[in-house]
Design an enzyme around this catalytic site. Structure first.
Site, short mmCIF file in Angstrom:
data_model
loop_
_atom_site.label_atom_id
_atom_site.label_comp_id
_atom_site.label_asym_id
_atom_site.label_seq_id
_atom_site.Cartn_x
_atom_site.Cartn_y
_atom_site.Cartn_z
N LYS B 47 37.23 28.02 7.11
CA LYS B 47 36.46 29.25 7.24
C LYS B 47 35.03 28.80 7.73
CE LYS B 47 34.79 33.08 6.20
NZ LYS B 47 35.02 34.23 6.92
N ASN B 71 38.54 43.68 10.92
CA ASN B 71 37.54 43.29 9.84
C ASN B 71 36.03 43.03 10.02
OD1 ASN B 71 36.29 40.25 10.21
ND2 ASN B 71 38.24 40.17 11.22
N CYS B 132 31.65 35.42 17.04
CA CYS B 132 32.00 36.24 16.03
C CYS B 132 31.15 37.56 16.23
CB CYS B 132 31.30 35.80 14.83
SG CYS B 132 31.53 36.63 13.48
#
Lengths: 256, 305
Positions: B47, B71, B132
């Site tokens: 992660k 998500n 991200c």
């Protein structure tokens, strides 16, 4: 593992009872859940598993039952499953309720579909404790299955409906406050239901210094603790509903 | 019959097979130990971490879409300090190569993370997340500007002596330009692709589902896009590619290998079937067996011009 469908029966409007055969019944504890892959093996829609909390465990027959309500595509498809069908499932998952009590006054409060997972809890508590089990829902129709459910005579059981179609009109919290709070100070309480209900339970429990546990529901991804979709806030920081939960200490969890 | 050779190379790193877990879908590995023997994987990507700990975005953080997931986790992680204190010891216990994914809000963040992690020998590579979509003011902003990609890569490479993977965003018009920028910055490996930016609307509240409005789409829905990007980039760069995006089966994985990926990463599939990466290894092997191919290298990039 697989759950084999024994029966998948409509109870009322959108409510269904799914009875399955499973080798996991022996290790399933009150408050745990299974994560079901609904649909054909290589079907990508729905893609994610669906978490269903355990409503009943029959160890002698090796059966696990779930109560569910059709709320979307996954549960709609689940309602088409028939006896003999197999469901790919992960479980039992999560940490269940605390059950090691003796000679205690215990209050169990359920609202709506949150009532379903409380039955195995009540079962495991009733022999060595005095259990008061209060439930509430919108109307008599929604609660019919629970009202008909055989409850051990040692349990004090009562119900409320918001529309007044059963005798007590109001929420399950109103029922607790009006009919079961005078002279009754439980040693521990358990609650499962809508967030608004749990918030009120927490508030009252804090006022009266009653320790307890709540079972939470959150949109879930993996169920194995890797995706961090289903977190809630606690005084220990973020915790995963699927892994550290779904049962949390009422005092530690934030319900905001 | 001869044993099929599934081993593959990512620059200096040799993997016993091409299947890697994607960052954010396998925790730090131990979460999945109940479901599979991690040591059978080619590599593990843990992660993503940031310099400071992050509590992530409010719930809901996940929405299902047709054949996909949106998500908005928001990179919840214990930060560098928490990672060093609690997670490194988990990684040390593994035999297989472990990649550590890093994210930042500035070039300095990336460089600081790289410097600190350079001291840790059990990390096989850093995966620099310039993509991200779920952290405001960071991540995606870097991944859409080739000059920034070049700068981050170059400075991370200067700070980190080991292998550096750059994970690119698909939310750009010319993916090859981004990959070339990373290569010129000194990247050893490219990861392709991160999630595609999307959104969902709550009909009851008549508002976006996510507090952050947008989320990242993953799963089978994005596979064709990911495959196309791997295919395009593979023709433009010399460094190896880890292909990812909606891989659910060994067949999907083979498509990425044929398109030029030297390895593949499994993400969303693991969220549904926690042992999916191992199933995929088996299925890749079965495909090669069926085609009477003894060495996986024979299919890597086979459909490239």
């Amino acid at each position: 593992m697989f759950l084999e469908v024994i029966n998948n029966q409509r109870l009322a409007s959108d409510y269904y009872l799914l009875v399955t055969q499973s080798t996991a019944s022996a290790q399933t504890r009150p408050g745990q859940f299974f994560h079901l892959k609904i649909g054909k093996k290589y079907s990508y829609d729905p893609l994610l598993r669906r978490p269903l909390s355990v409503h009943k465990v029959d160890r002698s027959k090796g059966r696990i039952s779930f109560l569910y309500r059709i709320i979307g595509k996954g549960t709609k498809m689940l309602s088409f499953y028939q006896a003999g069908d197999r469901i790919d499932a992960l479980g039992p998952l999560g940490k269940g309720f605390k059950t090691d009590f003796k000679n205690k006054q215990i209050l169990v409060i359920g609202g709506g579909m949150g009532i379903a997972p409380l039955y195995p809890l009540v079962d495991s508590l009733l022999n060595s404790n005095q259990v008061t089990f209060l439930i509430g829902g919108n109307n008599q129709q929604d609660l019919k299955y629970f009202l008909d459910f055989p409850i051990n005579s040692g349990v004090i059981f009562d119900a409320a409906s918001i529309d007044g179609s059963i005798e007590f009109k109001g929420t399950v919290i109103d029922l607790w406050e009006k009919s079961y709070s005078a002279g009754f100070n439980p040693d521990f309480l358990f609650a499962c239901g809508p967030k608004a209900m749990l918030r009120r339970v927490k508030l009252i429990a804090e006022e009266r210094a009653i320790p307890g546990q709540v079972s939470l529901e959150e949109r879930m991804g993996c169920g194995s603790g890797v995706c961090l979709s289903c977190v809630c806030h606690t005084n220990k920081g973020n915790q995963r509903v699927c892994k550290e939960g779904p049962v949390f200490s009422l005092q530690e969890v934030s319900l905001e | 019959m001869k044993e099929i050779d599934l081993s593959t190379k990512l620059g200096e790193i040799t993997l016993k097979n091409p299947v890697i877990t994607a960052s954010g879908t396998c925790g730090y590995g131990q979460e999945l130990e109940d479901y599979m023997d991690l040591e059978q994987l080619g590599a593990l990507t843990v992660k993503g971490i940031t310099l400071q700990a992050k509590t992530g975005n409010p719930v809901p953080r996940i929405v299902e879409t047709p054949a996909g997931i949106l998500n908005s986790i928001g990179l919840e992680n214990p930060g560098l300090e928490g990672f060093l204190a609690d997670k490194i010891k988990i990684i040390k216990g593994y035999q297989l190569p472990v990649f550590v994914n890093i994210s930042g809000y500035s070039i300095e963040d990336f460089v600081l993370l790289a410097e600190k992690l350079a001291e840790i020998s059990c990390i096989a590579a850093l995966e620099v997340n310039v993509s991200c979509p779920n952290i405001p003011g960071g991540g995606l902003a870097f991944g859409t500007d080739p000059e920034l990609i070049y700068q981050i890569t170059k400075q991370v490479k200067a700070a980190y002596p080991g292998s550096v993977i750059v994970k690119l965003s698909p939310n750009v018009t010319a993916i090859s330009d981004m990959a070339i920028a990373a290569q010129e910055g000194g990247a050893d490996i490219i990861s392709l692709i991160n999630t595609l930016q999307g959104m969902a609307i709550d009909l009851e509240r008549q508002k976006p589902v996510f507090a952050n409005t947008f989320g990242g789409l993953s799963g089978p829905a994005i596979k064709p896009v990911a495959l196309r990007m791997v295919y395009q980039v593979a023709q433009k760069i010399k460094i190896p590619i880890i292909g990812m995006g909606g891989i659910m089966t060994g067949q999907d994985a083979v498509e990425f290998l044929l398109a030029g990926a030297s390895a593949v990463a499994i993400g969303t599939a693991t969220l549904i079937h926690p042992d999916a990466p191992l199933m995929i290894i088996k299925e890749i092997k079965a495909y090669l067996q069926d085609k009477k191919i003894n060495n996986i290298q024979e299919i890597i990039g086979k459909v490239l011009n």
